[in-house]
Design a protein around this motif. Structure first.
Motif, PDB file in Angstrom:
ATOM      1  N   SER A   1       0.833  -1.216   0.000  1.00  0.00           N
ATOM      2  CA  SER A   1       0.000   0.000   0.000  1.00  0.00           C
ATOM      3  C   SER A   1       0.862   1.259   0.000  1.00  0.00           C
TER       4      SER A   1
ATOM      5  N   ALA B   1       2.095   1.686  -3.432  1.00  0.00           N
ATOM      6  CA  ALA B   1       1.011   2.227  -4.264  1.00  0.00           C
ATOM      7  C   ALA B   1       0.928   3.740  -4.108  1.00  0.00           C
TER       8      ALA B   1
ATOM      9  N   ALA C   1       5.665  -0.156  -8.971  1.00  0.00           N
ATOM     10  CA  ALA C   1       4.755  -1.181  -9.504  1.00  0.00           C
ATOM     11  C   ALA C   1       5.411  -2.556  -9.439  1.00  0.00           C
TER      12      ALA C   1
ATOM     13  N   ILE D   1       5.483  -3.663  -5.784  1.00  0.00           N
ATOM     14  CA  ILE D   1       4.213  -4.201  -5.286  1.00  0.00           C
ATOM     15  C   ILE D   1       4.097  -5.682  -5.635  1.00  0.00           C
TER      16      ILE D   1
END
Length: 474
Positions: free
Chosen positions: A160, A163, A305, A308
């Motif tokens: 998170s 993100a 990205a 993640i």
């Protein structure tokens, strides 16, 4: 293998336990993830603003961007252990949201600055306010979840934050195009205002819904039976007041403390490519290409990205492999050496278009090292599951404190903005850190495995003695 996968996804729960886990998943993870998302949104906006006009408007010179980051880091270091110890005395439901309101206010104040020195002061206090978010959440996760559940939750939480970093670039692009010059404010100033405003509703949500710890929770959505079950799910440990000389002596003389602190000091530096926004600085100082503001903000989002995906993959995999978190250390060691070597090779022919492709590929791949955040803190929580709660809190805080103490000067020495675009000194530092991480991981995994074997033997002996005593009594 197929049966093992089915067993992994079909967890056997006690009566009522599945519903309890679903509730704490919803209320703990929603707040913690939203909190960390806004935390990274507010933190990464400085780099986005820097390449979107702030450098020119405030006349940045030399390594002032790195100095600002160092000021934040110093505040972050100062706040680590006091913030986590505060959770023993102040309910997390009050403490976390209060810190969020403070850092949201400081973020919005940044929109009014007229010189780089003002941002240095603001970021110092913002670092103190943000100190508990990462390590405090890992302490809370370790308090509620079992060893089998912890890796995935830690991975989701860490993702998170990534993100927030990724989306921050797109937010800055949108703000720059739609609000640049609105009411006389540059687009980068609007970024700080909007990011601060986004944080406030999350703080209110946490104040109402966050459940504190299993031992102290009064959450209205948990029944009395669920509260008792939450306490029984984790090992019972003595929880004494941490404000004593003997507590700090025990903490600082423990190999647990130094083993995991040094682990995260080294691992934290393997994230330097991403945390210092090197791809954006590379693009800003490219030897031949010029990039638009939207490209400077959007292209680097590929790094978080990849982070993640890597974080969730390794967190889930190490849960599936019964907590073999140490495997990530070897993976990151390989990635750090390989990506540094790629950039050093590309620097030998800087004007060749192929070198640009290699550099972008290296920085994107380097985003995979973010996997160590979730897995290494889950590893510490696993190893300290049978230790007193506040000692675990101190170790988790000490890990981040140690790492950021090095980061405070590491980024200036090895990744100063003036060293763009190639950061050659930093590439060699990354190779050294990656090799050191693999070696330390091997030593620590051996020590923790040895302790776990001894603990299981002691438990088996204790159960045998208890059985013999029961038979005698019968």
């Amino acid at each position: 293998m197929g049966s093992k996968i089915r067993e992994y996804f079909r967890v056997e729960y006690q009566p009522g336990e599945r519903k309890l886990v679903q509730k704490i998943d919803f209320f703990i993870l929603t707040f913690c993830c939203l909190s960390y998302f806004t935390n990274y949104l507010d933190r990464s906006n400085l780099n986005n603003a820097y390449v979107s006009g702030m450098r020119e408007d405030l006349n940045f010179v030399g390594n002032q961007l790195n100095v600002i980051n160092t000021c934040f880091t110093v505040g972050y270091i100062i706040g680590q252990i006091p913030a986590n110890l505060s959770l023993h005395y102040i309910k997390p439901r009050y403490f976390f949201p209060a810190c969020m309101v403070i850092w949201a206010g400081l973020t919005m104040i940044t929109a009014s600055v007229s010189k780089a020195q003002s941002i240095m002061v603001i970021r110092f206090f913002q670092g103190i306010a943000e100190a508990t978010t990462f390590v405090g959440t890992h302490y809370i996760l370790g308090s509620w979840y079992t060893e089998r559940e912890l890796g995935k939750r830690s991975g989701i939480f860490t993702a998170s934050g990534l993100a927030g970093t990724m989306i921050g670039g797109y937010i800055q692009t949108g703000i720059y195009h739609s609000m640049n010059g609105k009411h006389g404010l540059a687009g980068w100033r609007w970024l700080f205002i909007i990011d601060g405003v986004i944080t406030l509703p999350v703080a209110i949500y946490g104040f109402i819904f966050f459940p504190d710890t299993p031992q102290t929770t009064q959450a209205f959505y948990l029944t009395d039976e669920e509260r008792r079950l939450a306490v029984l799910r984790v090992p019972p440990v003595e929880d004494r007041s941490p404000l004593s000389l003997s507590f700090f002596k025990r903490s600082l003389s423990s190999w647990f403390f130094w083993g995991f602190v040094v682990l995260w000091i080294i691992a934290g530096e393997t994230e330097s490519f991403s945390t210092n926004a090197l791809l954006a600085l590379y693009m800003k100082s490219h030897p031949t290409n010029g990039y638009e503001v939207s490209q400077l903000n959007n292209y680097p989002t590929g790094v978080p990205a990849v982070g993640i995906i890597s974080t969730i993959f390794w967190a889930t995999l190490t849960d599936f492999l019964n907590g073999k978190r140490y495997l990530v250390g070897y993976f990151i060691g390989i990635v750090g050496v390989a990506t540094s070597a790629m950039i050093l090779a590309a620097s030998n022919d800087p004007t060749n278009p192929q070198s640009t492709v290699i550099v972008f590929a290296a920085y994107y791949w380097a985003g995979a090292v973010y996997a160590c955040q979730a897995t290494f803190f889950a590893w510490a929580n696993d190893a300290l599951r049978y230790e007193e709660h506040m000692f675990r809190a101190v170790v988790l805080a000490g890990m981040n404190l140690g790492s950021n103490s090095i980061n405070a000067w590491w980024s200036i020495v090895f990744y100063g903005a003036s060293m763009a675009p190639w950061f050659k000194r930093g590439m060699w530092a990354m190779i050294a850190a990656s090799i050191a991480l693999a070696i330390w991981t091997a030593a620590l995994s051996y020590s923790t495995a040895k302790l776990e074997t001894r603990r299981k033997a002691e438990l088996a002996t204790s159960q045998q003695e208890k059985g013999e005593a029961d038979n005698e009594y019968a």
